[in-house]
Write a protein that holds these residues in place. Sequence first.
Motif, PDB file in Angstrom:
ATOM      1  N   ALA A  29       0.829  -1.208   0.000  1.00 58.48           N
ATOM      2  CA  ALA A  29       0.000   0.000   0.000  1.00 58.48           C
ATOM      3  C   ALA A  29       0.864   1.259   0.000  1.00 58.48           C
ATOM      4  N   ARG A  30       1.924   1.278   0.794  1.00 58.10           N
ATOM      5  CA  ARG A  30       2.800   2.452   0.846  1.00 58.10           C
ATOM      6  C   ARG A  30       3.577   2.626  -0.450  1.00 58.10           C
ATOM      7  N   LEU A  31       4.097   1.515  -0.994  1.00 56.01           N
ATOM      8  CA  LEU A  31       4.807   1.604  -2.274  1.00 56.01           C
ATOM      9  C   LEU A  31       3.867   2.090  -3.375  1.00 56.01           C
ATOM     10  N   ALA A  32       2.659   1.528  -3.400  1.00 55.23           N
ATOM     11  CA  ALA A  32       1.685   1.918  -4.422  1.00 55.23           C
ATOM     12  C   ALA A  32       1.322   3.392  -4.288  1.00 55.23           C
ATOM     13  N   ALA A  33       1.099   3.850  -3.069  1.00 56.56           N
ATOM     14  CA  ALA A  33       0.745   5.258  -2.857  1.00 56.56           C
ATOM     15  C   ALA A  33       1.886   6.178  -3.271  1.00 56.56           C
ATOM     16  N   SER A  34       3.113   5.767  -3.003  1.00 60.30           N
ATOM     17  CA  SER A  34       4.257   6.633  -3.334  1.00 60.30           C
ATOM     18  C   SER A  34       4.427   6.820  -4.832  1.00 60.30           C
ATOM     19  N   LEU A  35       3.935   5.873  -5.604  1.00 60.77           N
ATOM     20  CA  LEU A  35       4.068   5.928  -7.063  1.00 60.77           C
ATOM     21  C   LEU A  35       2.728   6.135  -7.761  1.00 60.77           C
ATOM     22  N   ASP A  36       1.664   6.296  -6.962  1.00 56.56           N
ATOM     23  CA  ASP A  36       0.297   6.472  -7.478  1.00 56.56           C
ATOM     24  C   ASP A  36      -0.094   5.314  -8.410  1.00 56.56           C
ATOM     25  N   LEU A  37       0.083   4.097  -7.899  1.00 56.70           N
ATOM     26  CA  LEU A  37      -0.222   2.885  -8.659  1.00 56.70           C
ATOM     27  C   LEU A  37      -1.301   2.077  -7.942  1.00 56.70           C
ATOM     28  N   PRO A  38      -2.010   1.227  -8.673  1.00 54.98           N
ATOM     29  CA  PRO A  38      -2.995   0.361  -8.028  1.00 54.98           C
ATOM     30  C   PRO A  38      -2.296  -0.732  -7.204  1.00 54.98           C
ATOM     31  N   ALA A  39      -2.619  -0.804  -5.926  1.00 52.52           N
ATOM     32  CA  ALA A  39      -1.926  -1.714  -5.009  1.00 52.52           C
ATOM     33  C   ALA A  39      -2.085  -3.185  -5.397  1.00 52.52           C
ATOM     34  N   ALA A  40      -3.278  -3.598  -5.801  1.00 50.58           N
ATOM     35  CA  ALA A  40      -3.499  -5.017  -6.109  1.00 50.58           C
ATOM     36  C   ALA A  40      -2.619  -5.465  -7.276  1.00 50.58           C
ATOM     37  N   LEU A  42       0.151  -3.922  -8.367  1.00 49.27           N
ATOM     38  CA  LEU A  42       1.551  -3.813  -7.960  1.00 49.27           C
ATOM     39  C   LEU A  42       1.960  -5.017  -7.122  1.00 49.27           C
ATOM     40  N   ASN A  43       1.074  -5.473  -6.242  1.00 52.18           N
ATOM     41  CA  ASN A  43       1.399  -6.616  -5.385  1.00 52.18           C
ATOM     42  C   ASN A  43       1.741  -7.851  -6.207  1.00 52.18           C
ATOM     43  N   LYS A  44       1.048  -8.064  -7.308  1.00 57.00           N
ATOM     44  CA  LYS A  44       1.361  -9.211  -8.184  1.00 57.00           C
ATOM     45  C   LYS A  44       2.783  -9.106  -8.721  1.00 57.00           C
ATOM     46  N   ARG A  45       3.195  -7.907  -9.103  1.00 57.49           N
ATOM     47  CA  ARG A  45       4.549  -7.712  -9.614  1.00 57.49           C
ATOM     48  C   ARG A  45       5.571  -7.899  -8.500  1.00 57.49           C
ATOM     49  N   LEU A  46       5.260  -7.412  -7.306  1.00 59.63           N
ATOM     50  CA  LEU A  46       6.174  -7.574  -6.175  1.00 59.63           C
ATOM     51  C   LEU A  46       6.329  -9.046  -5.809  1.00 59.63           C
ATOM     52  N   GLN A  47       5.250  -9.793  -5.871  1.00 63.43           N
ATOM     53  CA  GLN A  47       5.326 -11.232  -5.578  1.00 63.43           C
ATOM     54  C   GLN A  47       6.202 -11.956  -6.608  1.00 63.43           C
ATOM     55  N   ALA A  48       6.137 -11.526  -7.860  1.00 62.54           N
ATOM     56  CA  ALA A  48       7.012 -12.113  -8.888  1.00 62.54           C
ATOM     57  C   ALA A  48       8.475 -11.834  -8.555  1.00 62.54           C
ATOM     58  N   LEU A  49       8.756 -10.645  -8.031  1.00 68.45           N
ATOM     59  CA  LEU A  49      10.128 -10.298  -7.643  1.00 68.45           C
ATOM     60  C   LEU A  49      10.570 -11.107  -6.416  1.00 68.45           C
ATOM     61  N   VAL A  50       9.645 -11.428  -5.541  1.00 67.48           N
ATOM     62  CA  VAL A  50       9.963 -12.294  -4.393  1.00 67.48           C
ATOM     63  C   VAL A  50      10.305 -13.693  -4.896  1.00 67.48           C
ATOM     64  N   ARG A  51       9.485 -14.228  -5.782  1.00 70.81           N
ATOM     65  CA  ARG A  51       9.745 -15.580  -6.321  1.00 70.81           C
ATOM     66  C   ARG A  51      11.099 -15.658  -7.017  1.00 70.81           C
ATOM     67  N   ALA A  52      11.539 -14.559  -7.591  1.00 67.72           N
ATOM     68  CA  ALA A  52      12.830 -14.518  -8.293  1.00 67.72           C
ATOM     69  C   ALA A  52      14.000 -14.247  -7.344  1.00 67.72           C
ATOM     70  N   GLY A  53      13.719 -14.030  -6.060  1.00 69.28           N
ATOM     71  CA  GLY A  53      14.787 -13.778  -5.100  1.00 69.28           C
ATOM     72  C   GLY A  53      15.327 -12.353  -5.136  1.00 69.28           C
ATOM     73  N   ILE A  54      14.587 -11.444  -5.741  1.00 68.80           N
ATOM     74  CA  ILE A  54      14.998 -10.046  -5.816  1.00 68.80           C
ATOM     75  C   ILE A  54      14.529  -9.294  -4.578  1.00 68.80           C
ATOM     76  N   LEU A  55      13.306  -9.580  -4.163  1.00 67.62           N
ATOM     77  CA  LEU A  55      12.746  -9.009  -2.941  1.00 67.62           C
ATOM     78  C   LEU A  55      12.501 -10.124  -1.935  1.00 67.62           C
ATOM     79  N   SER A  56      12.392  -9.737  -0.681  1.00 70.37           N
ATOM     80  CA  SER A  56      11.907 -10.652   0.345  1.00 70.37           C
ATOM     81  C   SER A  56      10.658 -10.018   0.926  1.00 70.37           C
ATOM     82  N   SER A  57       9.773 -10.841   1.439  1.00 65.95           N
ATOM     83  CA  SER A  57       8.541 -10.309   2.010  1.00 65.95           C
ATOM     84  C   SER A  57       8.381 -10.809   3.435  1.00 65.95           C
ATOM     85  N   THR A  58       7.789  -9.953   4.242  1.00 69.07           N
ATOM     86  CA  THR A  58       7.486 -10.269   5.628  1.00 69.07           C
ATOM     87  C   THR A  58       5.978 -10.147   5.781  1.00 69.07           C
ATOM     88  N   PRO A  59       5.311 -11.227   6.210  1.00 68.55           N
ATOM     89  CA  PRO A  59       3.854 -11.151   6.359  1.00 68.55           C
ATOM     90  C   PRO A  59       3.456 -10.385   7.626  1.00 68.55           C
TER      91      PRO A  59
END
Length: 161
Positions: A29-40, A42-59
Motif C-alpha cells: 500500500a505504501r509503495l503503491a501510494a508513493s508511485l500512485d499505482l494500483p496496489a493489487a 503492484l502486489n502481483k509484480r512484487l510477488q514475482a520479484l519475491v519468487r525470483a529472489g529479488i525481494l523478500s517479504s514479511t507477512p
Amino acid sequence: MRMSEGVEWGLHCCVTLAWLDGEGPVSTARLAASLDLPAAYLNKRLQALVRAGILSSTPGARGGFRLARSPERITLMDVVAAIEGTDDAFRCAEIRRQGAGADAPRREFARPCGIATAMSRAELAWRRELAAQTVADLMTGVPASAADRTRRWFAAERTQG
C-alpha cells in the motif's frame, strides 16, 4: 519488443526500497501510494520479484517488502525476467519450409534462417545490456533530491500512519 508496465513499476520499487534500506519492510500500500499505482496489481509484480529472489517479504500488519540482495547484485535483466518471463521475444516458426519452400530439399534448411539468426543476435545484445546494468547503476543516475524527497515522503507517511 514491448514490455509491460510491470517492469517499470518493479524497477522503481527496487530503487525505492534501496533508498529506504534499513527502515524495515515497506507495505504494498505504501509503495503503491508513493508511485500512485494500483496496489493489487503492484502486489502481483512484487510477488514475482519475491519468487525470483529479488525481494523478500514479511507477512503481517508490520510486514512488507525489502530488497533480498544488494542493489549492486540486482540487474535490470533480473527484474525483466521476473516480471516478463525468460522466453525469447522472437520465435522462429520456420515458415520458410511452407508454401514455396515446402518442396525444397532438406539441405536448404540445414542452417538456421538468417532472420532467426539476426533476431537472436539482437535479443542477446539486449539481454547482455540489461544484465550489465544494476539497480545501483540506476540509483547513481537519479538526482540526490529525488532520493531525499522519497525518503521524506515515506518518513511523513510513517508518522501519519
